[in-house]
Design an enzyme around this catalytic site. Structure first.
Site, PDB file in Angstrom:
ATOM      1  N   ASP A  27       1.337  -1.107  -0.496  1.00 46.66           N
ATOM      2  CA  ASP A  27      -0.186   0.621   0.295  1.00 46.66           C
ATOM      3  C   ASP A  27       0.754   1.354  -0.199  1.00 46.66           C
ATOM      4  O   ASP A  27       2.035   1.578   0.742  1.00 46.66           O
ATOM      5  CB  ASP A  27      -1.461  -0.070   1.274  1.00 46.66           C
ATOM      6  CG  ASP A  27      -2.094   0.782   1.431  1.00 46.66           C
ATOM      7  OD1 ASP A  27      -1.677   2.107   0.004  1.00 46.66           O
ATOM      8  OD2 ASP A  27      -2.133   0.966   1.876  1.00 46.66           O
ATOM      9  N   HIS A  28       0.963   2.226  -1.244  1.00 44.62           N
ATOM     10  CA  HIS A  28       1.429   2.819  -1.215  1.00 44.62           C
ATOM     11  C   HIS A  28       1.554   4.119  -0.406  1.00 44.62           C
ATOM     12  O   HIS A  28       1.939   4.737  -0.198  1.00 44.62           O
ATOM     13  CB  HIS A  28       1.976   3.578  -2.806  1.00 44.62           C
ATOM     14  CG  HIS A  28       3.050   3.479  -3.269  1.00 44.62           C
ATOM     15  ND1 HIS A  28       4.820   4.366  -2.062  1.00 44.62           N
ATOM     16  CD2 HIS A  28       3.547   4.219  -4.247  1.00 44.62           C
ATOM     17  CE1 HIS A  28       5.081   4.576  -3.293  1.00 44.62           C
ATOM     18  NE2 HIS A  28       4.920   4.425  -4.015  1.00 44.62           N
TER      19      HIS A  28
END
Length: 468
Positions: free
Chosen positions: A438-439
């Site tokens: 998850d950036h």
């Protein structure tokens, strides 16, 4: 003459419970009882399939089955009555209470709070307006106009399933396990579930009394009849399969994850020849006797070491509070393909386990998943996941995050390939790893470090000692 209170006390309605966390429906797979059968407290009466797993439901009463409200194959909303039990079969014969008599009986009772204008107080919240529907009085079911308020309150209490709790608190096995894990005495928990059953929410509330209490929505009072499946013709060009159960939950979760968390996937190809040699050596180690030893075991251990070296990757995004929640524990999820679809059970506190303990937990997880007996509790609370796509012979993939988690590691097939080793091209056992993250939580540097650490451990497994 048998009073309404006595009749309500005699026949108990067991409602479809929420056997997971926030589940709204379940399909009845199989009934183990039929009308006329004698049942005892704790006896399993049916098996249901939720969006997460197949679960057996025990009945919390002693008595005789009076009615099964739904047939096998029907999907039932949580909170709807599924079985009626006569808890006093030796009493004078009396028909079980008719469907939904509650509104008429309780409307005559003094309301505990002021009802909204034009609305009629019913058993849960406020029902329809007075002018919208009218019910014709049933023969023999009317309540005297001057009935004592105490008697009517007794009816309401009984119908709401809030009779005095027995000495042994009523709770499903997953809830009992949760209470044990959290150190909560079930006897001290105030039950809010149907018929005084302690729910997962009750246990969580007891464990964190300052947490906000969320009221459960009113159950929809309707019975659905399954649509008959269309016969499949021999020359049919298409077959339509209803989306339900695990498949439905997986689809919803993947859509939610893919369009909520910005995914980034990185890849690395690594020589795992030394790891494969270690796997063979561990199979003959006396400390690993009787345990399943395979590459997945060491890959899991490598990921746990990488998380320990980069703890910021083990986190979750709290959209409501706009906070990043750092997890100081690792519940390691293992994606498993089952006849019912993809499930992701997880090993609780995997970071605290030794290699033999981790091997034992992996073996139990796989065996339980294959039997279709994985509980909803075992699939809740994961922090990171491993998916071994290599068992299908593929090199790698771009895995989608399990909702609420920060990273997922995909492991490709381990193949003998030409590889430059010590300046010479030699056949070596090689695999490709892919890490999706998850950036919002994990930037490129952190994600690269985690993936590089996993690869480094698998290339030189002695780092399991030096880095741990």
């Amino acid at each position: 003459m048998t009073t309404m209170t006595e009749n309500a006390a005699r026949y108990r309605e067991f409602k479809m419970p929420d056997v997971g966390e926030g589940l709204t429906e379940a399909e009845i797979l199989k009934w183990y009882v039929k009308p006329g059968d004698t049942v005892t407290d704790g006896q399993v009466v049916c098996e249901v399939e939720t969006a997460k797993a197949a679960v057996e439901l025990p009945i919390p009463y002693d008595g005789v089955v009076s009615k099964l409200h739904f047939e096998e194959g029907v999907t039932v909303d949580v909170g709807m009555s599924i079985i009626t039990v006569d808890v006093a079969p030796g009493s004078v014969d009396e028909a079980p209470p008719a469907e939904a008599p509650e509104a008429t009986a309780v409307a005559a009772a003094p309301p505990a709070e002021e009802a909204p204008k034009g609305r009629t107080p019913v058993l849960v919240g406020y029902g329809v307006s007075e002018a919208s529907t009218k019910r014709r009085p049933r023969k023999g079911a009317s309540v005297p106009e001057q009935a004592p308020a105490a008697a009517l309150r007794a009816v309401q209490t009984e119908l709401n399933g809030q009779a005095p709790a027995p000495a042994r608190p009523l709770a499903k096995p997953p809830v009992r396990k949760l209470a044990k894990d959290l150190g909560i005495d079930l006897a001290s928990v105030v039950p809010t579930g149907p018929d005084g059953i302690v729910t997962r929410e009750d246990v969580h509330a007891a464990a964190a009394p300052v947490a906000e209490q969320v009221a459960a929505p009113a159950a929809v009072s309707r019975e659905t009849t399954p649509a008959p499946a269309a016969p499949v013709q021999a020359d049919a060009r298409e077959t339509r399969i209803p989306v339900k159960g695990v498949r439905k939950a997986t689809a919803q979760a993947m859509i939610g994850s893919a369009f909520t968390a910005p995914h980034v996937t990185e890849f690395v190809t690594v020589d795992v020849t030394r790891t494969m040699k270690l796997v063979e050596e561990l199979k003959s180690d006396k400390d690993m006797a009787g345990l399943r030893v395979n590459p997945l075991l060491l890959i899991a251990k490598a990921l746990l070491v990488a998380i320990k070296r980069n703890p910021e990757v083990n986190a979750a995004w709290d959209e409501a509070n706009q906070e990043i929640v750092l997890k100081h524990y690792v519940n390691l999820g293992i994606a498993a393909a089952t006849p019912r679809g993809l499930i992701v059970p997880n090993i609780k506190d995997a970071h605290t386990k030794t290699l033999p303990q981790l091997a034992e937990s992996l073996g139990e997880l796989v065996a339980t998943a294959r039997e279709g007996k994985t509980s909803p509790a075992a699939m809740s609370g994961g922090t990171v996941t491993i998916t071994n796509v290599g068992v299908f012979g593929v090199d790698t993939g771009t895995p989608i995050l399990n909702p609420g988690e920060s990273a997922i590691l995909a492991v490709g097939a381990i193949k003998l390939q030409p590889w430059v080793h010590k300046g010479k091209v030699k056949p070596r056992q090689v695999t490709t790893l892919a890490l999706s993250f998850d950036h919002r939580l994990v930037d490129g540097e952190l994600g690269s470090k985690v993936l590089a650490d996993v690869a480094a451990v698998l290339e030189q497994p002695k780092r399991l000692i030096t880095w741990a």
